[in-house]
Design an enzyme around this catalytic site. Structure first.
Site, PDB file in Angstrom:
ATOM      1  N   LYS A  54       0.840  -1.200   0.000  1.00  0.00           N
ATOM      2  CA  LYS A  54       0.000   0.000   0.000  1.00  0.00           C
ATOM      3  C   LYS A  54       0.882   1.259   0.000  1.00  0.00           C
ATOM      4  CE  LYS A  54      -3.681  -2.597   2.256  1.00  0.00           C
ATOM      5  NZ  LYS A  54      -4.425  -2.971   3.471  1.00  0.00           N
ATOM      6  N   GLN A  98      -4.411  -1.544   9.785  1.00  0.00           N
ATOM      7  CA  GLN A  98      -4.400  -2.904   9.244  1.00  0.00           C
ATOM      8  C   GLN A  98      -4.968  -3.880  10.274  1.00  0.00           C
ATOM      9  OE1 GLN A  98      -3.592  -3.528   6.115  1.00  0.00           O
ATOM     10  NE2 GLN A  98      -3.657  -5.748   6.158  1.00  0.00           N
ATOM     11  N   ASP A 121     -10.944   2.700   4.269  1.00  0.00           N
ATOM     12  CA  ASP A 121     -11.201   1.258   4.228  1.00  0.00           C
ATOM     13  C   ASP A 121     -12.700   0.968   4.126  1.00  0.00           C
ATOM     14  OD1 ASP A 121      -9.288  -0.764   4.172  1.00  0.00           O
ATOM     15  OD2 ASP A 121      -8.661  -0.397   6.238  1.00  0.00           O
TER      16      ASP A 121
HETATM   17  N1  GUN Z   1      -6.497  -6.872   6.451  1.00  0.00           N
HETATM   18  C1  GUN Z   1      -6.813  -7.624   5.371  1.00  0.00           C
HETATM   19  N2  GUN Z   1      -7.411  -6.874   4.429  1.00  0.00           N
HETATM   20  C2  GUN Z   1      -7.496  -5.607   4.918  1.00  0.00           C
HETATM   21  C3  GUN Z   1      -8.003  -4.389   4.413  1.00  0.00           C
HETATM   22  O1  GUN Z   1      -8.537  -4.294   3.303  1.00  0.00           O
HETATM   23  N3  GUN Z   1      -7.872  -3.308   5.222  1.00  0.00           N
HETATM   24  C4  GUN Z   1      -7.314  -3.386   6.458  1.00  0.00           C
HETATM   25  N4  GUN Z   1      -7.256  -2.276   7.186  1.00  0.00           N
HETATM   26  N5  GUN Z   1      -6.823  -4.488   6.969  1.00  0.00           N
HETATM   27  C5  GUN Z   1      -6.918  -5.612   6.188  1.00  0.00           C
END
Ligand code: GUN
Length: 295
Positions: A54, A98, A121
């Site tokens: 990311k 996350q 998100d």
């Molecule tokens: N963990 C697995 N997928 C995601 C996601 O799309 N966003 C976040 N914040 N954590 C994750």
């Protein structure tokens, strides 16, 4: 007949080019630079890989990024303090925490603390509520990426029988909500199957569009798929490592066999995965525009 491959890698690249142009325009015309804060608690290797991708994606697009790696024993109140600070930081358009989080931290409480205006998100209950009501909001990245794959991959959703296998809060439930809306790129008849569904095949065999999001390698076999269906594989199951230590991923779909029955299919890797990250970038740009009343 072998299925057409819907490439998430190619479609994500198209969207990245569009975002790049938009980010340049925002900077040159309005002096606005979108910014993403990423918070990772602990040292889970998969989470570190995801957050690393990311951050890299931000850098390649000209999005400002600030990473906050926190120790595994971080208290909930310390994390909430950091989120509160970022909620008020004008350089930060979007905040991503996350998940999963260590057990001493309540995930729901943390998601609630993120300002809905910075909820890139789409996990905040306000965002989820707006999504269900069909109001403008931040859509969760993987489900929104699946919708973009279908639209840009030329798959008709209007009136289609969509069957989703898996009811997670991150994928199954939101993608069902998105695809049932009365809107372009949606308007489908949606069924969700889960662990208590009596006869999963009876449902999947009716699907014009089958979305597999269960987290079980090769769960969807060729005898569960209608001839001519579109199959979207959300699975990212780690089934081993290369000698160089790279993760070997396997989808929820038995790709080699199902591609002989389906009309179109997404691969793993290179399908839904690249879409998730690019939709996060799109949400960050959207958040920056929202903060400056440029929507
Ligand atoms: N963990 C697995 N997928 C995601 C996601 O799309 N966003 C976040 N914040 N954590 C994750």
């Amino acid at each position: 007949m072998t299925a057409r491959i819907i490439s998430g890698t190619e479609i994500a690249q198209q969207i990245r080019e569009e975002l790049k142009a938009e980010i340049i325009h925002l900077k040159e015309q309005h002096g606005v630079v979108p910014g993403l804060a990423t918070i990772i608690v602990g040292d889970d290797p998969a989470s570190q890989t995801y957050v690393g991708s990311k951050i890299k994606s931000c850098q390649s697009l000209g999005i400002f990024s600030a990473n906050f790696p926190l120790p595994n024993e971080t208290s909930e109140s310390d994390l909430l303090d950091l989120i509160e600070k970022l909620n008020h930081d004008p350089k930060i358009s979007g905040i991503l925490v996350q998940v999963p989080l260590p057990s001493q931290i309540d995930e729901g409480c943390v998601m609630m603390a993120i300002s809905p205006d910075k909820d890139v998100d789409g996990f905040h209950p306000v965002s989820a509520g707006r999504m269900v009501a069909g109001q403008p909001t931040f859509l969760p990245c993987t489900p929104h990426g699946i919708q973009e794959l279908l639209i840009r991959g030329g798959v008709e959703t209007k009136g289609a029988e969509v069957v989703i296998v898996g009811r997670s809060n991150i994928v199954g439930k939101p993608v069902a909500n998105i695809l049932m809306q009365k809107a372009n790129g949606a308007n489908a008849t949606v069924t969700i199957c889960h662990s208590a569904t009596r006869d999963i095949s009876a449902h999947t065999l009716r699907a014009d569009i089958l979305i597999a999001a269960i987290g079980k390698p090769k769960f969807i076999t060729a005898d569960m798929v209608k001839a001519g269906a579109t199959v979207i594989d959300v699975g990212t199951n780690e089934i081993g490592k290369t000698p160089a230590g790279k993760r070997i991923l396997c989808g929820d779909v038995d790709f080699d066999k199902v591609k002989e029955v389906a009309a179109a299919i997404t691969p793993v890797p290179g399908g839904v995965g690249p879409m998730t990250i690019v939709m996060l970038m799109a949400n960050t740009v959207k958040a920056a525009k929202l903060a400056h009343q440029l929507n």
